[in-house]
Enzyme design. Structure first.
Site, PDB file in Angstrom:
ATOM      1  N   GLU A 131      -2.089  10.170  11.275  1.00 42.98           N
ATOM      2  CA  GLU A 131      -2.011   8.746  11.723  1.00 42.98           C
ATOM      3  C   GLU A 131      -2.800   8.733  13.030  1.00 42.98           C
ATOM      4  O   GLU A 131      -2.872   7.717  13.593  1.00 42.98           O
ATOM      5  CB  GLU A 131      -0.546   8.582  12.245  1.00 42.98           C
ATOM      6  N   LYS A 182      11.915   0.685   8.784  1.00 48.30           N
ATOM      7  CA  LYS A 182      10.598   0.822   7.880  1.00 48.30           C
ATOM      8  C   LYS A 182      10.986   0.030   6.626  1.00 48.30           C
ATOM      9  O   LYS A 182      11.832   0.511   5.846  1.00 48.30           O
ATOM     10  CB  LYS A 182      10.314   2.342   7.602  1.00 48.30           C
TER      11      LYS A 182
HETATM   12  P1  PGA Z   1       6.190   9.065   7.741  1.00 46.64           P
HETATM   13  O1  PGA Z   1       6.291   9.382   9.175  1.00 46.64           O
HETATM   14  O2  PGA Z   1       5.842   7.617   7.327  1.00 46.64           O
HETATM   15  O3  PGA Z   1       5.483  10.284   6.972  1.00 46.64           O
HETATM   16  O4  PGA Z   1       7.740   9.040   7.388  1.00 46.64           O
HETATM   17  C1  PGA Z   1       6.613   8.543  10.055  1.00 46.64           C
HETATM   18  C2  PGA Z   1       7.882   8.851  10.843  1.00 46.64           C
HETATM   19  O5  PGA Z   1       8.440  10.038  10.519  1.00 46.64           O
HETATM   20  O6  PGA Z   1       8.507   8.056  11.822  1.00 46.64           O
HETATM   21 ZN    ZN Z   2      10.170   9.703  11.980  1.00 45.41          ZN
END
Ligand code: PGA
Ligand code: ZN
Length: 445
Positions: A219, A351
Site C-alpha cells: 500500500e 469496505k
Molecule cells: P486488505 O488490507 O485489503 O488486504 O484486507 C486492508 C486491511 O486489512 O484493512
Molecule cells: Zn484491516
C-alpha cells in the site's frame, strides 16, 4: 427526484495496483438531457476476512487463477438483463434487486465483484445525471446531510495514513500489518495531509540513515525492515518528532494488527519474534503498547474467530482507544449488532467489497451508529484509481477514511479527491478531527 432509468451496462477487465485483473462496470442512465455514463472499479484485499462476500475468480492457470471473466460475464449477461430500465437513483432498490438476483448471502453465485461494480457505477451515473457530486447523491436521506439545496455542512473525514506496511502486505517481514498516523491536532483535511507528508518523508529519511530503506510495501508504506514489531512503533514516534510534531496531541498512531493473519483458535504466532501467545498474552502485549505509545486506534487486535478476546480487550481498553473490527465484522450489519451485544470493539471498518453492494455497507454503518460505534471507510490493499470510497465517507458522514499510505497514485487519488471536496465546500467544510474517533483516547489528554 427525477428517475434515471438504466439504459445499458458493460463490464470490462481492468487491472489493480498489484497488476491483478479486476472488474470495471460502466452503467449508462437516461438523464433529462440525454444518456449519462458512470463507472465503478472493484478493489481486492490480501488479508481478507473469511466471512467476506465472495470475490469470484476464474481459477486455472491464467494470471495465477485470478482472472475475472466469469464475474464480467455475469454483469454483461444476467445482471444487465435484470436491471435494464431500473431507476439507478433508487440505490437501495437496485442493490436489493442485485441481492435477490444472486440469491445467496455471500454473493457466491454472481460474485461480489460483479454486483459491487454495478452498484458503484449506477451511483456514479445517477449522480452525474442529476448534476450533483456523488457524495451529495449518496447522502440523500441522511439526517443532517445537504439536501437538494446543498447548503449544509460538508463533513471531511479524519484520515488514517500508513507510514510502514507489514504483515500480508510486506511478505510478513513484521507481523503487524499497518503502522499508521492520524492527525487529531490538524484543523482541516488539507492540514492533516500536509502533516502526514512531513511524517512520511521523515520516516523515509530515518530508514535511509539506518541503512534499512528497502522500498515500499503493497500500500506504499515504507518496507518494515525492523527486528521487532515494537521497533516499528519506536521508529514511527521518531518520525513524528523529526517532522516537528508532538506525538499524540498533534500526530498520533493507529495500528491495524490484522491478527487473523497470525492467529486462530485463540493461539497467536508472532513469526518475527518467534513467540506463541494466547489471547490474554496478546492483549497484555497490546495494552503495554497502549501505555508506551500515543496510539488512538487499533484494528483487529484479535483474530476474527476470537470474539471473546475482542470483548476482553474492549473491556480493558475500549474507554481509551478506538477498537476497530475489520476481518471481525466484515462490514456486516448483523455481525456489528452481535459484537455490540457482546461489547466487542467500538468501531467498524467499512469496505464495500466485503459485502458486494453499497446499500449493505451503509446498513452496517447504520447498525454501528445505533450501537454508538465509530466508523472508518476503507480501501483494500489491491486498489485502483476509483475514488468512490471518499464520497461514501463524506456522503454517509462516517468521519474517518483509511486508504493506505502517502505514496502510489491508487492511494493519492483518494487523498486528492478529498482535498478537492474540502476546497469546493469552502466555508461549509467541517473537518471531523479527533471527535471522529468516537472516544476520548487517553493518548490525546
Ligand atoms: P486488505 O488490507 O485489503 O488486504 O484486507 C486492508 C486491511 O486489512 O484493512
Ligand atoms: Zn484491516
Amino acid at each position: 427526484m427525477l428517475p434515471t432509468p438504466i439504459r445499458s451496462i458493460h463490464a470490462r477487465r481492468v487491472w489493480d495496483s498489484r497488476g491483478r485483473p479486476t472488474v470495471e462496470a460502466e452503467v449508462t442512465v437516461q438523464g433529462a438531457a440525454g444518456s449519462v455514463p458512470g463507472r465503478g472499479i472493484v478493489p481486492a484485499g490480501a488479508s481478507t476476512g473469511s466471512r467476506e462476500a465472495l470475490e469470484l475468480r476464474d481459477g486455472g492457470a491464467r494470471f495465477g487463477g485470478l482472472d475475472v471473466q466469469r464475474a464480467i460475464g455475469h454483469v454483461n449477461g444476467e445482471i444487465a438483463a435484470a436491471v435494464h430500465g431500473f431507476d439507478a437513483s433508487d440505490q437501495a432498490g437496485l442493490d436489493g434487486l442485485l441481492m435477490a438476483l444472486d440469491g445467496t448471502p455471500g454473493k457466491t453465485r454472481l460474485g461480489a465483484n460483479a454486483t459491487l461494480a454495478v452498484s458503484m457505477a449506477a451511483a456514479h451515473a445517477a449522480a452525474a445525471a442529476r448534476g450533483v457530486p456523488l457524495h451529495h447523491h449518496l447522502g440523500g436521506g441522511e439526517a443532517g446531510t445537504a439536501g437538494e439545496g446543498g447548503d449544509l455542512l460538508l463533513p471531511l473525514p479524519l484520515p488514517q495514513i500508513q507510514i510502514f506496511g507489514g504483515g500480508a502486505h510486506a511478505g510478513r517481514r513484521v507481523d503487524i500489518q499497518d503502522f499508521m498516523v492520524v492527525c487529531p491536532g490538524a484543523t482541516c483535511f488539507a492540514q492533516a495531509i500536509e502533516w502526514t507528508a512531513e511524517v512520511y518523508r521523515a520516516a523515509g529519511e530515518l530508514m535511509r540513515e539506518r541503512g534499512s530503506l528497502a522500498g515500499v510495501a503493497d500500500e506504499g508504506g515504507w518496507w518494515p525492515a525492523f527486528d521487532t514489531n515494537e521497533a516499528a512503533l519506536q521508529a514511527l514516534v521518531q518520525a513524528i518528532e523529526r517532522a516537528g510534531f508532538v506525538p499524540g496531541a498533534q500526530v498520533a498512531i493507529a495500528l491495524d494488527i490484522a491478527a487473523s493473519e497470525f492467529g486462530r483458535g485463540g493461539r497467536y504466532t508472532l513469526g518475527l519474534e518467534r513467540r506463541q501467545l494466547d489471547s490474554d498474552a496478546l492483549i497484555e502485549l497490546l495494552l503495554g503498547w497502549l501505555d508506551r505509545y500515543p496510539i488512538v486506534s487499533i484494528e483487529d487486535p484479535l483474530a476474527e474467530d476470537d470474539a471473546q478476546g475482542f470483548a476482553r480487550f474492549t473491556r480493558a481498553a475500549g474507554h481509551r482507544v478506538q477498537i476497530v473490527g475489520d476481518d471481525f465484522l466484515v462490514s456486516d450489519a448483523a455481525l456489528v449488532r452481535e459484537a455490540a451485544a457482546l461489547g466487542a470493539a467500538n468501531a467498524v471498518l467499512l469496505k464495500p467489497n466485503q459485502r458486494g453492494t453499497l446499500t449493505e455497507v451503509r446498513q452496517a454503518w447504520g447498525a454501528a451508529r445505533d450501537a454508538g460505534y465509530a466508523g472508518i471507510v476503507s480501501a483494500r490493499s489491491g486498489e485502483t484509481e476509483d475514488v468512490t470510497i471518499v464520497h461514501l465517507a463524506v456522503g454517509w458522514r462516517v468521519g474517518q477514511l483509511k486508504v493506505g499510505s502517502f505514496a502510489r497514485s491508487e492511494r493519492m487519488a483518494k487523498w486528492n479527491e478529498a482535498l478537492r471536496l474540502e476546497e469546493a465546500a469552502g466555508a461549509r467544510s467541517r473537518f471531523a478531527g479527533a471527535s471522529a474517533l468516537g472516544r476520548s483516547p487517553a493518548a490525546l489528554r
